[in-house]
Design a protein around this motif. Structure first.
Motif, PDB file in Angstrom:
ATOM      1  N   ALA A 198       4.164  -1.952   1.006  1.00  0.00           N
ATOM      2  CA  ALA A 198       3.650  -0.541   2.243  1.00  0.00           C
ATOM      3  C   ALA A 198       2.576  -0.089   1.809  1.00  0.00           C
ATOM      4  O   ALA A 198       1.600   0.218   2.752  1.00  0.00           O
ATOM      5  CB  ALA A 198       4.565  -0.616   2.756  1.00  0.00           C
ATOM      6  N   ALA A 199       2.685   0.173   1.097  1.00  0.00           N
ATOM      7  CA  ALA A 199       1.510   0.799   0.135  1.00  0.00           C
ATOM      8  C   ALA A 199      -0.014   0.352  -0.169  1.00  0.00           C
ATOM      9  O   ALA A 199      -0.956   0.732   0.014  1.00  0.00           O
ATOM     10  CB  ALA A 199       2.271   1.861  -1.239  1.00  0.00           C
ATOM     11  N   LEU A 200       0.641  -0.853  -0.453  1.00  0.00           N
ATOM     12  CA  LEU A 200      -0.956  -1.507  -0.618  1.00  0.00           C
ATOM     13  C   LEU A 200      -1.267  -1.557   0.235  1.00  0.00           C
ATOM     14  O   LEU A 200      -2.694  -1.655   1.085  1.00  0.00           O
ATOM     15  CB  LEU A 200      -0.426  -3.037  -1.601  1.00  0.00           C
ATOM     16  N   ILE A 201      -0.810  -2.148   1.959  1.00  0.00           N
ATOM     17  CA  ILE A 201      -1.562  -2.063   3.243  1.00  0.00           C
ATOM     18  C   ILE A 201      -2.498  -0.708   3.373  1.00  0.00           C
ATOM     19  O   ILE A 201      -2.772  -1.042   3.858  1.00  0.00           O
ATOM     20  CB  ILE A 201       0.048  -2.683   4.151  1.00  0.00           C
ATOM     21  N   ALA A 202      -1.691   0.107   2.997  1.00  0.00           N
ATOM     22  CA  ALA A 202      -1.948   1.553   3.456  1.00  0.00           C
ATOM     23  C   ALA A 202      -3.798   1.416   3.040  1.00  0.00           C
ATOM     24  O   ALA A 202      -4.311   2.256   3.423  1.00  0.00           O
ATOM     25  CB  ALA A 202      -1.002   2.578   2.989  1.00  0.00           C
ATOM     26  N   ARG A 203      -3.339   1.072   1.566  1.00  0.00           N
ATOM     27  CA  ARG A 203      -4.410   1.247  -0.037  1.00  0.00           C
ATOM     28  C   ARG A 203      -5.997   0.269   1.340  1.00  0.00           C
ATOM     29  O   ARG A 203      -6.985   0.411   1.351  1.00  0.00           O
ATOM     30  CB  ARG A 203      -4.071   0.720  -0.491  1.00  0.00           C
ATOM     31  N   ASN A 204      -5.305  -0.684   1.519  1.00  0.00           N
ATOM     32  CA  ASN A 204      -6.367  -1.900   1.882  1.00  0.00           C
ATOM     33  C   ASN A 204      -6.483  -1.469   3.531  1.00  0.00           C
ATOM     34  O   ASN A 204      -7.910  -1.269   3.921  1.00  0.00           O
ATOM     35  CB  ASN A 204      -5.170  -3.408   2.293  1.00  0.00           C
ATOM     36  N   ALA A 205      -5.725  -0.653   4.160  1.00  0.00           N
ATOM     37  CA  ALA A 205      -6.788   0.410   5.127  1.00  0.00           C
ATOM     38  C   ALA A 205      -7.413   0.924   5.279  1.00  0.00           C
ATOM     39  O   ALA A 205      -8.285   0.882   5.630  1.00  0.00           O
ATOM     40  CB  ALA A 205      -5.072   0.482   6.301  1.00  0.00           C
ATOM     41  N   GLN A 206      -7.151   1.271   4.032  1.00  0.00           N
ATOM     42  CA  GLN A 206      -8.629   2.584   3.758  1.00  0.00           C
ATOM     43  C   GLN A 206      -8.954   2.123   3.454  1.00  0.00           C
ATOM     44  O   GLN A 206     -10.674   2.716   3.680  1.00  0.00           O
ATOM     45  CB  GLN A 206      -7.679   4.089   2.693  1.00  0.00           C
ATOM     46  N   HIS A 207      -9.280   1.193   2.477  1.00  0.00           N
ATOM     47  CA  HIS A 207     -10.827   0.967   2.064  1.00  0.00           C
ATOM     48  C   HIS A 207     -11.515  -0.027   2.739  1.00  0.00           C
ATOM     49  O   HIS A 207     -12.648   0.129   2.245  1.00  0.00           O
ATOM     50  CB  HIS A 207     -10.185  -0.553   0.520  1.00  0.00           C
ATOM     51  N   ASN A 208     -10.596  -0.419   3.760  1.00  0.00           N
ATOM     52  CA  ASN A 208     -11.457  -1.195   5.038  1.00  0.00           C
ATOM     53  C   ASN A 208     -12.303  -0.157   5.734  1.00  0.00           C
ATOM     54  O   ASN A 208     -12.501  -0.448   7.063  1.00  0.00           O
ATOM     55  CB  ASN A 208     -10.727  -2.096   5.662  1.00  0.00           C
ATOM     56  N   ASN A 209     -11.692   1.056   5.780  1.00  0.00           N
ATOM     57  CA  ASN A 209     -11.986   1.864   6.888  1.00  0.00           C
ATOM     58  C   ASN A 209     -11.550   2.018   8.114  1.00  0.00           C
ATOM     59  O   ASN A 209     -12.160   1.741   8.722  1.00  0.00           O
ATOM     60  CB  ASN A 209     -13.854   2.144   7.456  1.00  0.00           C
ATOM     61  N   VAL A 210      -9.625   1.449   8.826  1.00  0.00           N
ATOM     62  CA  VAL A 210      -9.096   1.103   9.589  1.00  0.00           C
ATOM     63  C   VAL A 210      -8.134   1.840   9.602  1.00  0.00           C
ATOM     64  O   VAL A 210      -7.095   1.078  10.266  1.00  0.00           O
ATOM     65  CB  VAL A 210      -8.805  -0.680   9.637  1.00  0.00           C
ATOM     66  N   SER A 211      -7.786   2.673   8.785  1.00  0.00           N
ATOM     67  CA  SER A 211      -7.077   3.471   9.257  1.00  0.00           C
ATOM     68  C   SER A 211      -6.774   4.065  10.698  1.00  0.00           C
ATOM     69  O   SER A 211      -4.968   4.567  11.100  1.00  0.00           O
ATOM     70  CB  SER A 211      -6.502   4.892   7.941  1.00  0.00           C
TER      71      SER A 211
END
Length: 640
Positions: A197-210
């Motif tokens: 879940a923490a990795l998903i949040a980082r990936n969302a932020q990394h791709n600017n789709v948070s």
């Protein structure tokens, strides 16, 4: 997609999927690649933690914690591309009813492809006609304003679609939805693992789709927790995607309740050994259907999962409408629409059927579980009568196996498939696997909708030990006899036809007369002898007809591609702490492609373990042609 296992959640399957760890190719540090191509980047990219690497697929760039813990399977890109295409068309249909027009990058006109109506040189002409008519109608109708929805935008004002990925792991699939599918209000990427879940949040932020994608940590097997995610019936999910490692059966009951009215379920099954007949009792315990070994096992697997989905939905007065069902590589994937209606649920029994399969010649018969009759404005339901076969097969006098129940209705919505096909063929640069998607969907549109299962041509000929007739000649013979015939996307040499088994064997008998076998070598009790002993009642005509060659074959579309690389299939289940067991991986590689490399020298048998030794029944000792080293190593380990 990637998957990984954590020590504290190692007993749960929610962090492993068909496109996940364990899969085929470990993530390695390579040179950077563009965002439109699948590849890996080096760990020198800004924002990465020590040991992290990036994998690019479609428009997504996904962070991975370590090359030693996470695996990425590029073969599964087809699965993700197809899902993006299907959800895009689903969103187009749903939002059009709300006055919303979605904008897909690279898409100029809306196209619909109908291969059955195509003619040489004119297949692309009708593609642009429909959009022009719609545009003229809009201009003549006056000022009709549309709200537009683009990719990457939160479609909140116009009530966009709510999407749930129940087993998200790194969130690759969800990030691609956010970046490539327009008309979405929110995406919930859920995983049971806290680190995932923490990795998903980082990936969302990394791709600017948070702003669209939110990470969640819940157990996808619990209906109550899925409803907590959905926040009640009014805010059920419009799309639910389940892509587990192995069987999705623990999650189906929750999924059919958490999806909205008319919503879309996207389900992947990778436990093909179970669904293809290697373990029928396990299949029954998971899906409520008995699988059997047969040549049509891949389509039967599709019908088993559809049967299970409809049965679970019926408990809650809901039913399914299959939109697209495909058997690809080492897994199956189904897309179904879920609706509610007590009256329609009463038809459920007549939609499912038991299967009688002859163990000798492979002839099969379906027996519906129930029947319905129209009486004026009302429908009368009753139990079906049967069985449709006798104790022994009428063709070879062998016994029957009983399988099922399976879904006996159409497994595709051809109108919907044509829309997906038209969108993909009209925008070929959107996906890297567009050519394969176009080939598979083209075959789907050519399949006979009302004919469950299929025969395999080389199996028919091998049953009587004769040469295999060319596919075009055999299909032509069926057409000359007045029957319909098509291929199947699930098997290269499939013959899907409404002709009964007796007609097929008549054609084989006629072919055998011009390609005779040595009947003196056939046992009198063998299926071959009994089938060839009967004279054909139908005189076959093998003259090739023009309509015997389907459009997908004429156009040389990519229909059955070769394996892209060695050891490309699914790996063994992940072990606690990430990665996979080296022992299991070595065993998997040992048996990979064993049918394509038959043993010709008896000395090669020494590389295979002795099965009798494991059971304690081997009496050959050192003279055994199989290896006893495994047993010796085990004994040494026990002594230590």
């Amino acid at each position: 997609m990637d998957r990984k296992k954590e020590p504290e959640e190692s007993q749960d399957t929610s962090s492993a999927g068909a496109d996940s760890a364990p899969t085929a190719v470990p993530v390695e540090d390579t040179n950077p690649s563009s965002s439109t191509e699948s590849g890996q980047t080096s760990s020198t990219e800004p924002g990465l933690l020590p040991g992290e690497t990036v994998v690019r697929e479609g428009k997504a760039a996904i962070l991975f914690p370590s090359a030693n813990e996470v695996f990425y399977n590029p073969v599964q890109e087809f699965n993700r591309d197809l899902t993006c295409a299907v959800i895009t068309e689903f969103a187009r249909e749903q939002l059009a009813q709300r006055g919303v027009r979605i904008l897909v990058p690279g898409e100029r006109d809306r196209v619909v492809v109908r291969l059955s109506e195509e003619k040489n040189g004119t297949e692309h002409q009708e593609a642009s006609e429909q959009p022009e008519k719609e545009q003229q109608h809009e201009e003549e109708g006056g000022k009709k304003e549309y709200i537009t929805a683009s990719v990457g935008e939160r479609c909140e004002v116009c009530q966009g679609l709510r999407v749930l990925e129940g087993l998200a792991a790194s969130g690759l699939r969800s990030v691609r939805f956010a970046l490539e599918v327009p008309g979405l209000k929110s995406i919930t990427a859920n995983d049971y693992s806290a680190k995932a879940a923490a990795l998903i949040a980082r990936n969302a932020q990394h791709n600017n789709v948070s702003h669209i994608l939110q990470a969640s940590q819940r157990d996808a097997r619990s209906e109550h927790k899925l409803h907590c995610l959905a926040r009640g019936k009014k805010e059920r999910y419009d799309v639910i995607d389940l892509d587990p490692y192995g069987s999705p059966s623990p999650f189906l009951d929750a999924a059919v309740q958490a999806v909205s009215e008319g919503g879309l379920l996207c389900i992947t099954c990778t436990d093909m050994a179970v669904m293809a007949g290697n373990s029928g009792e396990t299949c029954y315990s998971k899906y409520g259907s008995m699988s059997i070994k047969s040549k049509y096992c891949h389509e039967m697997a599709l019908r088993i999962i559809l049967h299970s989905l409809d049965q679970r939905a019926a408990v809650y007065q809901r039913y399914i409408e299959p939109l697209l069902s495909v058997s690809v590589d080492f897994y199956i994937r189904v897309f179904v629409r879920v609706k509610t209606g007590q009256a329609v649920v009463k038809n459920s029994a007549s939609k499912h059927a038991l299967l009688y399969n002859c163990v000798g010649c492979g002839a099969f018969h379906l027996q519906r579980m129930g029947k319905k009759m129209s009486q004026g404005k009302h429908m009368k339901y009753s139990a079906a009568t049967g069985p449709p076969v006798g104790p022994n097969c009428e063709h070879c006098r062998q016994r029957h196996q009983l399988g099922g129940p399976i879904w006996a209705e159409p497994i595709h919505d051809i109108t919907f498939v044509q829309k997906v096909l038209g969108a993909v063929s009209g925008n070929p640069t959107r996906f890297r696997t567009s050519k394969r998607i176009e080939g598979v969907l083209s075959m789907v549109t050519e399949e006979l909708r009302d004919v469950p299962l299929y025969y395999v041509l080389d199996h028919l000929s091998s049953t009587v030990h004769c040469n295999t007739p060319p596919m075009l000649q055999f299909r032509s013979a069926l057409l000359h006899a007045g029957y319909r015939v098509s291929l199947s996307h699930a098997c290269k040499n499939a013959v899907k036809t409404n002709a009964p088994a007796g007609v097929l064997w008549d054609l084989i008998r006629c072919w055998e007369k011009s390609n005779p076998v040595k009947r003196e070598r056939l046992s009198e009790t063998s299926p071959a002898h009994r089938i060839l002993s009967a004279e054909p009642t139908l005189q076959a005509c093998f003259e090739i007809r023009e309509d015997a060659n389907p459009q997908s074959r004429k156009r040389h579309l990519t229909r059955f591609q070769e394996n892209p690389q060695a050891n490309w299939g699914p790996k063994a289940r992940a072990k606690a702490g990430g990665g996979i067991s080296s022992e299991l991986e070595d065993k998997r590689k040992q048996f990979q492609g064993k049918r394509k490399k038959p043993i010709t020298d008896s000395s090669q048998l020494k590389s295979l373990p002795c099965k009798k030794l494991r059971k304690g029944t081997c009496t050959y000792g050192d003279k055994c042609c199989y290896s006893h080293e495994l047993k010796q190593e085990t004994n040494e380990e026990k002594m230590d």
